[in-house]
Design a protein around this motif. Sequence first.
Motif, PDB file in Angstrom:
ATOM      1  N   GLY A 420     -13.345  -8.681 -19.171  1.00 37.94           N
ATOM      2  CA  GLY A 420     -13.980  -9.458 -18.116  1.00 37.94           C
ATOM      3  C   GLY A 420     -14.288  -8.644 -16.870  1.00 37.94           C
ATOM      4  N   LYS A 421     -14.299  -7.333 -17.010  1.00 36.64           N
ATOM      5  CA  LYS A 421     -14.604  -6.464 -15.874  1.00 36.64           C
ATOM      6  C   LYS A 421     -16.082  -6.077 -15.887  1.00 36.64           C
ATOM      7  N   ASN A 422     -16.539  -5.574 -14.745  1.00 34.82           N
ATOM      8  CA  ASN A 422     -17.874  -4.997 -14.673  1.00 34.82           C
ATOM      9  C   ASN A 422     -17.914  -3.757 -15.578  1.00 34.82           C
ATOM     10  N   LEU A 512       1.249  22.723   0.697  1.00 38.13           N
ATOM     11  CA  LEU A 512       0.521  22.545   1.951  1.00 38.13           C
ATOM     12  C   LEU A 512       1.303  21.699   2.946  1.00 38.13           C
ATOM     13  N   GLY A 513       2.539  21.357   2.588  1.00 43.90           N
ATOM     14  CA  GLY A 513       3.361  20.538   3.473  1.00 43.90           C
ATOM     15  C   GLY A 513       3.065  19.056   3.367  1.00 43.90           C
ATOM     16  N   GLY A 514       2.387  18.652   2.291  1.00 40.65           N
ATOM     17  CA  GLY A 514       2.019  17.254   2.132  1.00 40.65           C
ATOM     18  C   GLY A 514       2.814  16.542   1.065  1.00 40.65           C
ATOM     19  N   THR A 515       2.479  15.296   0.848  1.00 38.36           N
ATOM     20  CA  THR A 515       3.133  14.478  -0.181  1.00 38.36           C
ATOM     21  C   THR A 515       2.066  13.725  -0.968  1.00 38.36           C
ATOM     22  N   VAL A 516       2.414  13.300  -2.171  1.00 34.59           N
ATOM     23  CA  VAL A 516       1.516  12.485  -2.980  1.00 34.59           C
ATOM     24  C   VAL A 516       2.303  11.319  -3.559  1.00 34.59           C
ATOM     25  N   GLU A 517       1.731  10.126  -3.459  1.00 33.45           N
ATOM     26  CA  GLU A 517       2.374   8.914  -3.959  1.00 33.45           C
ATOM     27  C   GLU A 517       1.432   8.203  -4.924  1.00 33.45           C
ATOM     28  N   ILE A 518       2.002   7.283  -5.709  1.00 38.69           N
ATOM     29  CA  ILE A 518       1.214   6.524  -6.691  1.00 38.69           C
ATOM     30  C   ILE A 518       1.432   5.030  -6.483  1.00 38.69           C
ATOM     31  N   GLU A 519       0.333   4.287  -6.538  1.00 41.94           N
ATOM     32  CA  GLU A 519       0.389   2.834  -6.632  1.00 41.94           C
ATOM     33  C   GLU A 519      -0.432   2.442  -7.850  1.00 41.94           C
ATOM     34  N   THR A 520       0.133   1.649  -8.739  1.00 38.88           N
ATOM     35  CA  THR A 520      -0.588   1.297  -9.969  1.00 38.88           C
ATOM     36  C   THR A 520      -0.269  -0.129 -10.393  1.00 38.88           C
ATOM     37  N   GLU A 521      -1.249  -0.768 -11.022  1.00 37.39           N
ATOM     38  CA  GLU A 521      -1.068  -2.118 -11.553  1.00 37.39           C
ATOM     39  C   GLU A 521      -1.847  -2.222 -12.856  1.00 37.39           C
ATOM     40  N   LYS A 522      -1.207  -2.752 -13.867  1.00 26.54           N
ATOM     41  CA  LYS A 522      -1.816  -2.818 -15.191  1.00 26.54           C
ATOM     42  C   LYS A 522      -3.138  -3.589 -15.146  1.00 26.54           C
ATOM     43  N   ASN A 523      -4.173  -2.981 -15.733  1.00 25.72           N
ATOM     44  CA  ASN A 523      -5.527  -3.535 -15.825  1.00 25.72           C
ATOM     45  C   ASN A 523      -6.204  -3.768 -14.471  1.00 25.72           C
ATOM     46  N   LYS A 524      -5.581  -3.312 -13.392  1.00 20.55           N
ATOM     47  CA  LYS A 524      -6.170  -3.422 -12.053  1.00 20.55           C
ATOM     48  C   LYS A 524      -6.602  -2.057 -11.517  1.00 20.55           C
ATOM     49  N   GLY A 525      -5.869  -1.015 -11.929  1.00 18.85           N
ATOM     50  CA  GLY A 525      -6.235   0.315 -11.475  1.00 18.85           C
ATOM     51  C   GLY A 525      -5.079   1.078 -10.873  1.00 18.85           C
ATOM     52  N   SER A 526      -5.374   2.283 -10.401  1.00 17.51           N
ATOM     53  CA  SER A 526      -4.356   3.159  -9.810  1.00 17.51           C
ATOM     54  C   SER A 526      -4.868   3.739  -8.507  1.00 17.51           C
ATOM     55  N   LYS A 527      -3.919   4.114  -7.651  1.00 17.11           N
ATOM     56  CA  LYS A 527      -4.254   4.747  -6.381  1.00 17.11           C
ATOM     57  C   LYS A 527      -3.300   5.910  -6.144  1.00 17.11           C
ATOM     58  N   PHE A 528      -3.863   7.099  -5.937  1.00 18.60           N
ATOM     59  CA  PHE A 528      -3.081   8.275  -5.566  1.00 18.60           C
ATOM     60  C   PHE A 528      -3.287   8.515  -4.075  1.00 18.60           C
TER      61      PHE A 528
END
Length: 674
Positions: A420-422, A512-528
């Motif tokens: 049901g997604k685009n 580089l003195g930085g950090t990386v995090e993850i946010e994810t939800e099934k069938n909704k997508g991910s964000k780094f």
Amino acid sequence: MFDLEQYIDMFLDESKEHLENLNKNLLKLENDQSIDTVNEIFRIAHTLKGMSSTMGFEKIATLTHKMENVLDDIRSGKSKINTAIIDLLFKGLDILDEFVKNIESEGKESSRSIDDIIKSLDNLENQESEIINENTNIESSSDDFQYISNVANKAKDKGINCYNINVKLEENCVLKAARAFLVFKCIEQNGEIIYSNPSVEDIEDENFGEEFKIIALTDLNSQDFAEKIKNISEIKEVHIEDFNPENVDIVEDTHKKDITIEDGKNETEQSKEESYQNESKQRKGKTSKTVRVDIDRLDNLMNLVSELIIVKTRLEDIDTDSKSQNMNEAVEYLERITTSLHDAVTKVRMVPIERVFNRFPRMVRDLSKELNKEINLIMNGEDTEVDRTVIDEIGDPLIHLLRNSIDHGIETPEIRKSLGKNEVGTTKLLAYPDGNNVVIEVCDDGSGINIDKVKKKAMEKGIITKDQLATMDDKEAAELIFAPGFSTAEKISDISGRGVGLDVVKTKIEALGGTVEIETEKNKGSKFIIRLPLTLAIIQALLVTVEDEKYAIPLNNIKEITSIDKNKIRLVEGREIVLYRGKTLPLINLGNVLDVERKSDKQSDEIVVVIVKKGDRDLGFIVDNLVGQQEIVIKSLGKYLSGLNFIAGATILGNGSVALIIDTNSLFQREWYS
């Protein structure tokens, strides 16, 4: 012999900018097929041809000349824009990029043959067809004479003047092509050229005498138009009359465009009021406010500022033992000056992250074709500024994340439709400032990270134990994909699945003195989410002591400082934790981790804890005492000490002693994944 070596750096800098603009405009042409975009691409190719020819790089000159011919056929209406032409121009762009990179590394073009692409471009050039523009109200004829007559008649119906212009140059004019270019530019700023005799290419190559003819559309009357052209030096005579087909000698290679003339404002007015004015304003701003500076000079300036800050810190230490009011005032004045100087140098080093982002639309286009997926790339915050060092290093991690998002994250059109997604997947690349940090987000609306699959793979590869897995929440489990060699891909491809992706991303960003995090939800997508410091040279830090040793903890990583009753500390699976503000806070004794020799046993029941943060996680560092906040200069430990655990670098204090800078990211890694 004239030495061109001194200009090689300038050639490389300008070539990279032109190739970047060429890539951007080819992507734009694929979507809107505007004649203005074709003109811009033509200008870029022409400039590259001239630059490379001057420097003696014949392959680049030959290839850009052939690309220029194909583009001129499009401009004149002989060829129609299609996918094959755009793909071939992209192929030419890739070869040009390869040659420029080879010149940068070896001082010469690569040995790669360009015969195949030259042959393909020649074949395109020989195929004559017409551009059919749905928005045009002019029926273009294959006969050039009929074409010009149709354009002129349509223009007159709409109240637009059409003139035959005959321009004669001075007999002793040296740079005829340059004078002709100024005439063309003057006319195009006040109207629209639909024909030239000789052709544009012949004029550029100076294959003409002292005279050339032009047919142009304009709102100006003939007298005003003639005066503007006569203002150009070395013009002997300008003769303008109303368009008369009998006075036009049609040559085979005419300079003509598809002209759209509609009710209301015509294209001539729009181009005069919008395109040319905006373009000239942008050019004026860039030439008057921008200067290229070698990065080595900036680094040297930053080092001098760093030394100045060290001297300022030393004077502050002396001032604590001095009663002199004059000394106090002098130190305060020096502090204001060094702070202002530091801010100024930092701003000079800052460049828009657009320089990194611009390479990704092409990459996404190619990947979507290769994977048979429809991808819409949305970019925001390209004007966000970051340190030049970050610009040079952040490109590869973002490439890994985008490739991972497109290959693993976004589903095929068939699967998206069934969910049901685009059918068109969306990948977002965002950048924005956040205090003393810059945040870059890579998001997609794909399937998200399969947490169960990640846990299973991590167990199979021995990255975590079953007991550790039982205590992990989904967010912690998702971050296991950053472990070295981790991959959930079922098959290896050129895009991903070799297990060398996201661990490189994490390592590079933390370097580089930085950090990386993850946010994810099934069938909704991910964000780094990537967080990077604004500058990598001078930072605010908290100085602490462990026994007689001083250490610096970057202030950006500190959440708060508190004291805790030693009796409230508990051991869980061999680790020290304390219940703080209703949450479990893991503790690390810096003295034990850094192997600091204990000279005495502290008897106090109260211990000092510096709480640092990484995303939504906290970690407490047990220290002996606090010294205070201080502006510090980050110094590298050199290649022999670069592998030290938990140390990010060192700084020189005011008294000349050295304090090591704590790498909070590696301590988090030790605590959460050991």
